[in-house]
Every structure is written in C-alpha cells, then in structure tokens.
Write a protein that holds these residues in place. Structure first.
Motif, mmCIF file in Angstrom:
data_model
loop_
_atom_site.group_PDB
_atom_site.id
_atom_site.type_symbol
_atom_site.label_atom_id
_atom_site.label_comp_id
_atom_site.label_asym_id
_atom_site.label_seq_id
_atom_site.Cartn_x
_atom_site.Cartn_y
_atom_site.Cartn_z
ATOM 1 N N ALA A 1 4.090 -11.114 8.510
ATOM 2 C CA ALA A 1 4.726 -10.683 7.262
ATOM 3 C C ALA A 1 4.266 -9.308 6.815
ATOM 4 O O ALA A 1 4.984 -8.611 6.085
ATOM 5 N N THR A 2 3.067 -8.884 7.233
ATOM 6 C CA THR A 2 2.507 -7.612 6.744
ATOM 7 C C THR A 2 1.849 -6.839 7.877
ATOM 8 O O THR A 2 0.745 -6.313 7.699
ATOM 9 N N HIS A 3 2.498 -6.764 9.026
ATOM 10 C CA HIS A 3 1.873 -6.052 10.141
ATOM 11 C C HIS A 3 1.614 -4.611 9.722
ATOM 12 O O HIS A 3 2.513 -3.913 9.256
ATOM 13 N N PRO A 4 0.357 -4.138 9.839
ATOM 14 C CA PRO A 4 0.000 -2.851 9.245
ATOM 15 C C PRO A 4 0.611 -1.664 9.970
ATOM 16 O O PRO A 4 0.790 -1.673 11.184
ATOM 17 N N GLU A 5 0.909 -0.634 9.196
ATOM 18 C CA GLU A 5 1.327 0.657 9.732
ATOM 19 C C GLU A 5 0.258 1.663 9.313
ATOM 20 O O GLU A 5 0.424 2.453 8.399
ATOM 21 N N LEU A 6 -0.889 1.578 9.976
ATOM 22 C CA LEU A 6 -2.054 2.385 9.635
ATOM 23 C C LEU A 6 -2.509 3.151 10.873
ATOM 24 O O LEU A 6 -2.253 2.739 11.996
ATOM 25 N N PRO A 7 -3.206 4.279 10.685
ATOM 26 C CA PRO A 7 -3.841 4.925 11.838
ATOM 27 C C PRO A 7 -4.808 3.959 12.506
ATOM 28 O O PRO A 7 -5.358 3.075 11.866
ATOM 29 N N ILE A 8 -5.008 4.121 13.799
ATOM 30 C CA ILE A 8 -5.892 3.225 14.544
ATOM 31 C C ILE A 8 -7.028 4.047 15.151
ATOM 32 O O ILE A 8 -6.777 4.904 15.983
ATOM 33 N N PRO A 9 -8.275 3.833 14.738
ATOM 34 C CA PRO A 9 -8.687 2.946 13.655
ATOM 35 C C PRO A 9 -8.322 3.527 12.300
ATOM 36 O O PRO A 9 -8.167 4.746 12.170
ATOM 37 N N PRO A 10 -8.179 2.693 11.297
ATOM 38 C CA PRO A 10 -7.827 3.197 9.965
ATOM 39 C C PRO A 10 -8.932 4.071 9.389
ATOM 40 O O PRO A 10 -10.100 3.993 9.788
ATOM 41 N N ASN A 11 -8.563 4.906 8.433
ATOM 42 C CA ASN A 11 -9.538 5.705 7.686
ATOM 43 C C ASN A 11 -10.057 4.842 6.540
ATOM 44 O O ASN A 11 -9.449 4.765 5.485
ATOM 45 N N PHE A 12 -11.187 4.177 6.776
ATOM 46 C CA PHE A 12 -11.757 3.324 5.740
ATOM 47 C C PHE A 12 -12.505 4.141 4.691
ATOM 48 O O PHE A 12 -12.529 3.782 3.524
ATOM 49 N N GLY A 13 -13.117 5.259 5.091
ATOM 50 C CA GLY A 13 -13.967 6.027 4.193
ATOM 51 C C GLY A 13 -15.431 5.673 4.428
ATOM 52 O O GLY A 13 -15.741 4.577 4.899
ATOM 53 N N ASP A 14 -16.329 6.599 4.100
ATOM 54 C CA ASP A 14 -17.754 6.437 4.379
ATOM 55 C C ASP A 14 -18.538 6.313 3.080
ATOM 56 O O ASP A 14 -18.513 7.205 2.230
ATOM 57 N N LEU A 15 -19.254 5.204 2.927
ATOM 58 C CA LEU A 15 -20.044 4.951 1.723
ATOM 59 C C LEU A 15 -21.511 5.342 1.873
ATOM 60 O O LEU A 15 -22.272 5.267 0.900
ATOM 61 N N THR A 16 -21.909 5.759 3.060
ATOM 62 C CA THR A 16 -23.323 6.009 3.328
ATOM 63 C C THR A 16 -23.985 6.920 2.293
ATOM 64 O O THR A 16 -25.082 6.604 1.808
ATOM 65 N N PRO A 17 -23.375 8.052 1.911
ATOM 66 C CA PRO A 17 -24.064 8.961 0.996
ATOM 67 C C PRO A 17 -24.270 8.393 -0.407
ATOM 68 O O PRO A 17 -25.083 8.942 -1.164
ATOM 69 N N ASP A 18 -23.556 7.327 -0.751
ATOM 70 C CA ASP A 18 -23.580 6.818 -2.126
ATOM 71 C C ASP A 18 -24.346 5.517 -2.297
ATOM 72 O O ASP A 18 -24.420 4.987 -3.418
ATOM 73 N N LEU A 19 -24.917 4.967 -1.229
ATOM 74 C CA LEU A 19 -25.584 3.667 -1.347
ATOM 75 C C LEU A 19 -26.684 3.682 -2.397
ATOM 76 O O LEU A 19 -26.873 2.694 -3.123
ATOM 77 N N ARG B 1 0.861 -1.189 0.000
ATOM 78 C CA ARG B 1 0.000 0.000 0.000
ATOM 79 C C ARG B 1 0.889 1.229 0.000
ATOM 80 O O ARG B 1 1.790 1.358 0.824
ATOM 81 N N HIS B 2 0.624 2.173 -0.915
ATOM 82 C CA HIS B 2 1.517 3.319 -1.108
ATOM 83 C C HIS B 2 0.789 4.656 -1.011
ATOM 84 O O HIS B 2 1.232 5.628 -1.614
ATOM 85 N N THR B 3 -0.303 4.731 -0.270
ATOM 86 C CA THR B 3 -1.074 5.963 -0.240
ATOM 87 C C THR B 3 -1.774 6.112 1.096
ATOM 88 O O THR B 3 -2.009 5.127 1.798
ATOM 89 N N ASP B 4 -2.098 7.361 1.451
ATOM 90 C CA ASP B 4 -2.872 7.638 2.653
ATOM 91 C C ASP B 4 -4.346 7.868 2.331
ATOM 92 O O ASP B 4 -5.128 8.216 3.210
ATOM 93 N N GLU B 5 -4.741 7.673 1.054
ATOM 94 C CA GLU B 5 -6.143 7.787 0.669
ATOM 95 C C GLU B 5 -6.964 6.792 1.483
ATOM 96 O O GLU B 5 -6.473 5.725 1.845
ATOM 97 N N PRO B 6 -8.233 7.126 1.812
ATOM 98 C CA PRO B 6 -9.062 6.160 2.549
ATOM 99 C C PRO B 6 -9.020 4.775 1.916
ATOM 100 O O PRO B 6 -9.059 4.623 0.697
ATOM 101 N N LEU B 7 -8.935 3.758 2.769
ATOM 102 C CA LEU B 7 -8.687 2.395 2.310
ATOM 103 C C LEU B 7 -9.675 1.937 1.237
ATOM 104 O O LEU B 7 -9.276 1.383 0.213
ATOM 105 N N ILE B 8 -10.960 2.137 1.482
ATOM 106 C CA ILE B 8 -11.981 1.632 0.561
ATOM 107 C C ILE B 8 -11.830 2.271 -0.813
ATOM 108 O O ILE B 8 -11.867 1.589 -1.845
ATOM 109 N N PHE B 9 -11.641 3.577 -0.844
ATOM 110 C CA PHE B 9 -11.594 4.300 -2.111
ATOM 111 C C PHE B 9 -10.339 3.934 -2.902
ATOM 112 O O PHE B 9 -10.390 3.731 -4.118
ATOM 113 N N HIS B 10 -9.214 3.847 -2.202
ATOM 114 C CA HIS B 10 -7.972 3.467 -2.873
ATOM 115 C C HIS B 10 -8.055 2.047 -3.425
ATOM 116 O O HIS B 10 -7.734 1.795 -4.595
ATOM 117 N N ALA B 11 -8.526 1.120 -2.593
ATOM 118 C CA ALA B 11 -8.585 -0.274 -3.034
ATOM 119 C C ALA B 11 -9.521 -0.444 -4.220
ATOM 120 O O ALA B 11 -9.231 -1.210 -5.145
#
Length: 270
Positions: free
Chosen positions: A181-199, A64-74
């Motif tokens: 092997a991949t212990h995360p280096e993420l904010p706790i809790p991570p910034n997942f992003g909010d999908l509520t407005p787009d459902l 992972r190479h970005t600080d963009e919210p996890l859901i949106f980046h993925a």
C-alpha cells in the motif's frame, strides 16, 4: 481506531487511547511498518497512560511531501502533532528510525520530552558504515524493488527475530500487504540525516534497549549513543534481534514501564 490529523502541508495517521501521562510511540523504517503493527500488542501493558501511536510520514496512513532528511522532517511533524493533540510533554518510545526521530525531538524540543526509550535507534552511524549490516541491506534492497515481493518480505522479517518461530506467515502477510500500500519512492539508501553532532544536547533521561543478536543496527553501534547522550543507560537482551518490543515483549513491557514510572533521579540529579 486510526484517525487522521491535518497539519501544515501534510496529514498524519495516529491512534490515541487511554488517559494519564502521554507516551508517544514511534515506529521503525522497515517495509510495511506502521505504528500499530510495531506497538499495538504492547499497549495493554501501558494502561494508565495516554498512548499516542503514529504512522511516521511516508509509512502507513501518513504521506510524505518533502525531500528534507527523514529524521528531521518527521520530528517536526511529530512536534506539530503533539501541539495539535494537546500533548504538552510526553515520554517518547522509538525503535530504529523511530528512535532517531525521538532523539531529534529531544534535541530541538527538550522541554516537551519526559523520558526517552530507544530500541537500537538509527541516526548515528559509525565511521566505517557502509558496508551495511545484513538487515539494513535487506531493508534497502526491498525499498529498491520495482514492486513489493512477499518472498523478499519473508527474508526481511526472518532477519528481524532471533526466534524464527516468531516470523509467522501471518506476520509476513501483514507486513507485505502494508508495504504494497505504501511502497516507498525514496533514494536508496534514504537520507535519514545525522544526529551525531547533537547527541550531547539531549537532556532527557534515556534508556537504550538492544537485542544482542541484532543484525540491522548492531550492538557494536551502541557505544556512540551511550557515551554521546549525557544521561543514558543501556540494557542488552540476549537471544534477540532488532524487534525487541516484539521478540521480548514481556521483558520490554516490564523494563519500559518501570523506567518511565521511576521517580528517582540519576547520580547527576537530572
């Protein structure tokens, strides 16, 4: 066999097997999660499909190479990967965080999504969260550890299943080794992003699958998604927690295969 795909600014680990209509499998965010650890045992039930199983950015073989919210980046990475793999359109199957990624893809690339299958998906929080459910508390606590802990992994795995016999020592070892092997280096809790407005923008026919005893993304969180997606239905499996595809594998395989092969239309004709 795991392959690596070179994409814009990153690489993606994936497994691509079979022929037929494509199904893209998207795993959750738990420590030690990978595409094949989440879904590998289910794939034999989906012969006759092209099964693309990915490691989402920051898990498994995928950096992972970005600080963009996890859901949106993925979701952006998976859309690019589908193009690179020649997958024009696919059914999306995602659990937890992977379900959120699937929903985001259905919002921004509706023409590329067939059916959506979402197992206790993330990305839509009720107004009173936090406090977090106990499963999410354990997930975030594990992410915050200075280094992976097998005992903490054992506690986490046991929270994921209602039938404790399924929390085997072999499974705990597998997840612990993968997390090391991949212990995360993420904010706790991570910034997942909010999908509520787009459902309401999701047009894919959608199946929600939920374990009645889920302690990570609880059933009480389901109505917001069920009523937010215009063409969604909900199946609740009793005596089951968060890992529906593992704890109720036979039911999961049957229900999902029937759903993605059903050629009938819903009442609205979509």
């Amino acid at each position: 066999m795991m392959s690596m795909l070179d994409l814009t600014g990153t690489r993606l680990g994936y497994t691509d097997t079979g022929e037929g209509d494509a199904v893209v499998w998207l795993h959750g965010s738990g420590p030690g999660a990978t595409g094949m650890s989440n879904f590998g045992p289910n794939l034999p039930a989906f012969s006759g499909f092209r099964n693309v199983v990915v490691d989402l950015p920051g898990w498994g073989a995928s950096p992972r190479h970005t600080d963009e919210p996890l859901i949106f980046h993925a979701a952006g990475v998976i859309a690019e990967a589908m193009t690179a793999l020649g997958v024009e359109r696919a059914h999306l199957v995602g659990n937890s965080y992977g379900g959120a990624v699937a929903m985001r893809l259905a919002v921004v690339h509706p023409e590329r999504v067939g059916r959506l299958v979402l197992m206790a998906p993330g990305g839509v929080l009720p107004a009173d969260a936090p406090p977090w459910p106990v499963g999410l508390e354990h997930l975030f606590d594990y992410m915050a550890l200075p280094e992976p802990s097998r005992s903490a992994m054992a506690d986490f795995v046991r929270l994921m299943v209602h039938d404790q016999s399924l929390a085997t020592e072999a499974l705990i070892d597998e997840r612990f080794e993968a997390s090391a092997a991949t212990h995360p280096e993420l904010p706790i809790p991570p910034n997942f992003g909010d999908l509520t407005p787009d459902l309401h923008k999701i047009r894919a026919r959608t199946l929600l699958l939920w374990g009645r005893e889920d302690q990570t993304v609880p059933l009480t969180w389901a109505p917001a998604i069920l009523h937010g997606i215009p063409d969604a239905e909900l199946r609740v499996l009793p005596n089951c927690r968060h890992w529906v595809q593992y704890e109720r594998a036979a039911d999961f395989n049957r229900i999902v295969r029937e759903f993605i092969t059903d050629t009938s239309t819903n009442s609205s004709g979509k």
